[in-house]
Design an enzyme around this catalytic site. Sequence first.
Site, PDB file in Angstrom:
ATOM      1  N   ASP A  39       0.941  -1.285   0.071  1.00  0.00           N
ATOM      2  CA  ASP A  39      -0.094  -0.044   0.067  1.00  0.00           C
ATOM      3  C   ASP A  39       0.733   1.428   0.228  1.00  0.00           C
ATOM      4  O   ASP A  39       0.284   2.379  -0.258  1.00  0.00           O
ATOM      5  CB  ASP A  39      -0.953   0.023   1.036  1.00  0.00           C
ATOM      6  CG  ASP A  39      -2.163  -0.777   0.828  1.00  0.00           C
ATOM      7  OD1 ASP A  39      -2.241  -1.230  -0.308  1.00  0.00           O
ATOM      8  OD2 ASP A  39      -2.727  -1.582   1.922  1.00  0.00           O
ATOM      9  N   TYR A  78     -10.089  -0.638   1.963  1.00  0.00           N
ATOM     10  CA  TYR A  78      -9.821  -0.847   3.375  1.00  0.00           C
ATOM     11  C   TYR A  78      -9.341   0.687   4.112  1.00  0.00           C
ATOM     12  O   TYR A  78      -8.712   1.361   3.362  1.00  0.00           O
ATOM     13  CB  TYR A  78      -8.779  -1.837   3.606  1.00  0.00           C
ATOM     14  CG  TYR A  78      -9.005  -3.186   3.911  1.00  0.00           C
ATOM     15  CD1 TYR A  78     -10.080  -3.346   4.334  1.00  0.00           C
ATOM     16  CD2 TYR A  78      -8.144  -4.052   3.290  1.00  0.00           C
ATOM     17  CE1 TYR A  78     -10.452  -4.774   4.668  1.00  0.00           C
ATOM     18  CE2 TYR A  78      -8.421  -5.517   3.631  1.00  0.00           C
ATOM     19  CZ  TYR A  78      -9.938  -5.708   4.211  1.00  0.00           C
ATOM     20  OH  TYR A  78      -9.951  -7.093   4.577  1.00  0.00           O
TER      21      TYR A  78
HETATM   22 CU   LIG Z   1      -8.668  -8.281   5.325  1.00  0.00          CU
END
Ligand SMILES: [Cu+2]
Length: 764
Positions: free
Chosen positions: A403, A484
């Site tokens: 990320d 997320y």
């Molecule tokens: Cu997860």
Amino acid sequence: MPATATRLNRLLALSFFMYGVLAVPWLERSALKRVAKPRVSRRTNESASSSSTDACATSIVAPKQNVWNSLTDDETASVTQWLFNQRDLNLTKASEAGDWDNTLLLVELMYPNKTDVLRYMDRNDTEPVRFAHVVIAHRSSPDPYYGDLIVGPLPVQNGTTTWNYLEYPYTRKTKGQVRNLDADEHALVEWLYSITASIEDITLALWNGTALGLQNDTISLSGISPYWQNDDRIVGWYTLTNLPTGEYDSATLLPLGLCFKADLTGRDPSKWKLEGWWYNNIFYHNTHEFRAAFKSPGFVRLGANVDGTWTSTGQQEPVLPHDTPLPPVHTALGGSRYSVDETQKYVTWMDFSFYLGFSRDTGLTLYDIRFKGERIIYELGLQEALSHYAGIDPATSGTAYLDSFSGMGANTFELLKGYDCPAYATYLNSSLYFEETSATYLQNICMFEFDADFPIQRHTNTMFASSTKNIYFTVRSISTVGNYDYLISYSFYMDGSITVEVRASGYIHAAYYADNKDFGYHIHDFLSGAMHDHVINFKADFDIRGQDNTVQFVSTVPVTRSFAWSGDKEVNTMMLQRSFLENEDSARFNWSPNQATQVLVLNTDKPNQFGEYPGYRITPYSGSAHLTMQKSSDLVDSATWAGYDIQVTRQHDTEPRSAHPYNLEDVYNPPINFDDFFDGENLTQADLVVWFNLGMHHVPQTGDLPNTLFTQARSGVQFVPSNFLSSDPSRQIVQQERVNYTAGYNASMMQPLGPDSHTCPLAF
Ligand SMILES: [Cu+2]
Ligand SMILES: *[C@@H]1O[C@H](CO)[C@@H](O)[C@H](O)[C@H]1NC(C)=O
Ligand SMILES: *[C@@H]1O[C@H](CO)[C@@H](O)[C@H](O)[C@H]1NC(C)=O
Ligand SMILES: *[C@@H]1O[C@H](CO)[C@@H](O)[C@H](O)[C@H]1NC(C)=O
Ligand SMILES: *[C@@H]1O[C@H](CO)[C@@H](O)[C@H](O)[C@H]1NC(C)=O
Ligand SMILES: *[C@@H]1O[C@H](CO)[C@@H](O)[C@H](O)[C@H]1NC(C)=O
Ligand SMILES: *[C@@H]1O[C@H](CO)[C@@H](O)[C@H](O)[C@H]1NC(C)=O
Ligand SMILES: *[C@@H]1O[C@H](CO)[C@@H](O)[C@H](O)[C@H]1NC(C)=O
Ligand SMILES: *[C@@H]1O[C@H](CO)[C@@H](O)[C@H](O)[C@H]1NC(C)=O
Ligand SMILES: *[C@@H]1O[C@H](CO)[C@@H](O)[C@H](O)[C@H]1NC(C)=O
Ligand SMILES: *[C@@H]1O[C@H](CO)[C@@H](O)[C@H](O)[C@H]1NC(C)=O
Ligand SMILES: *[C@@H]1O[C@H](CO)[C@@H](O)[C@H](O)[C@H]1NC(C)=O
């Protein structure tokens, strides 16, 4: 992390931040929307909300300049202008750039070297010279690359300022350059639509939808990350996904079960090749084969994942009993109990103090953490976050997000007061480079004191009862990278301990359910909760009573032995076994089963009066994990930090970070391969860096719909003082009570602590 068009969307997400808004309708439908959406997110100064000043923090003046503080707007502007004047860089403004133009992706502070900082902090030397860290996307040639530059010294002056490729953090020495597999983003989007358009008859027949790049598309694409990179070929897989029809960001829950393979080697789109289709676990070598099967009588049509109430995060009926009245609310009635220098980003709370740094890749980092005036940690911060999937379909199997590519800092958005942090918290802004200017990310860092729901100490006997409040102090940010949300908290406690915790929420990245019980639970109509590992790497550069430190292991082991008093009888009992970590060859290890081994960072040159060594113990706190696969076929050498719980190296200015944001661009030869940090160096009384992983093996179940919950997806580590002080420092706490039973006084006579006239402003 991940997004619909995972690889692609991430690329596009990145584009939004780094190259500006692209005029491709599909982006507006999916990628762009998801990024632009972070609702209150990244406002610029024009839409600034109310001021964050609060009565909870006293302002103070930092004892030293924060040498990690972000570039000022003026510094960013002058560096940017200067770079545009460098003809050899040949830069084009982001808003005007196409696939074959060079652009400036990033201008930020180059974090100074520890050696120079300590000279300034500890020896009154002058402040380290400031440099800028710059990233360019070189795209104007057949071999595009990302270039890391160091520019300075600052302030910029014609004649003295220079730029150089930043070589020293790279473990492979290739001139601060990483090949750029994302250069042809516009061409790629166009090419991918030509593929999905070529089966328009099939998408209409199967799903009454199209993926043509038009506003009325109902289908989008999601790509793998990283690309397959074997044999000098660059191969991508793309999966078709329904677009959400409602306002929820649920595309990662809507895969349709059709994937295609594309050879995208080189920069000439006419040479890119479709290499086949995958549907119902059958591989078709070309569109002709796929269409022939589709038209044949036996062809099995799979059902579609379609959004609905099950993907919506809004409140759903029925309302729970008594849930409508305001729940208990935390307030800070006592007024200021900590101090902040908002300009220098310097914080003191009780006996702790530290400085904050903020960067695009890694977000928040804490520097020079002191307890009772003594530095215990020079640097504490996130390095990289991995989500590694597995599955029966090529897209899920090929997905391993790192990320920092999208930016853990670049995706740190405004916090919701009273929800993400208490309303009374202190909120700080951050500055980040965005398209040739400096953008203010409003209130994306919060800090607050909190009273835990249990006392830190208590004891009762027949004479008295005593209990001490457990007040701690937290610094928090939330990075929303695609689907997320990572909530990252650094907390400080009155006993001298520190915790680092990560929690995850948001939409899972699910897979099409196709006979893949071995890779996840069946969680909705045609949906598999794709199993995946989260591994998040942190750096903790400990300095205990100076820089020379050693790691000691103290294990509790079972033994059978006799004693002076036991005669012939052997006793089954346990004892301590002590050992030291001597060098980097054995410095990569996991938490011991049954938590039998304490891991301590201590200073053996400074034993206490009893001969024990002062230090900090490092211990898992609320779950932890390292990567399951031994040598991931997706990652190859790009995330070699992920394989162990904890790893220790000798500190070097040339090894500031375990990862590089572009490691996935070249997985066989990544710019930073953490394995290379381990070259057998002596770790006895040396300056040590502890790299630890937080994480979890995430096997989403129906309770992960619509979102994964922070209560369940969490991991943490705790640093606990060990023989560091002569006793427990929490005894200094004023906020404690003692009730004497003998004096005709009992606990029911005690007045609870009540409101007071000093109140911090409340905001709901
Ligand atoms: Cu997860
Ligand atoms: C916002 O920033 C721009 C560019 O830095 C500046 O010109 C403008 O005055 C600022 N606006 C406000 C409201 O501060
Ligand atoms: C954050 O930015 C807003 C808007 O510019 C400003 O009002 C506020 O004072 C800033 N907060 C801090 C802590 O600097
Ligand atoms: C500079 O970049 C442009 C594209 O933006 C390209 O056409 C040109 O050839 C480049 N010039 C040099 C000297 O590389
Ligand atoms: C940090 O140290 C390295 C290695 O000595 C050196 O090449 C680099 O220029 C230094 N960086 C800064 C910002 O001074
Ligand atoms: C540094 O300067 C401060 C303030 O002038 C002084 O108190 C301190 O003793 C100095 N430290 C060293 C190592 O010279
Ligand atoms: C540096 O030179 C450029 C062009 O030669 C000029 O535009 C710029 O203003 C100068 N900057 C400074 C700080 O002197
Ligand atoms: C197919 O989609 C179109 C356009 O979205 C819609 O008008 C039509 O009713 C749909 N047909 C079926 C059978 O669902
Ligand atoms: C989608 O838009 C295109 C172009 O505007 C139009 O030709 C087409 O009929 C539309 N499709 C549907 C299903 O509405
Ligand atoms: C490692 O370093 C320590 C401290 O400098 C030294 O005493 C020890 O001999 C070294 N060990 C080896 C194997 O060189
Ligand atoms: C309880 O007893 C201790 C010890 O005698 C004394 O110091 C304290 O003041 C007493 N507290 C109360 C509430 O009476
Ligand atoms: C404790 O004090 C309360 C209030 O004075 C009284 O009602 C209660 O009876 C006392 N309890 C005992 C066990 O002495």
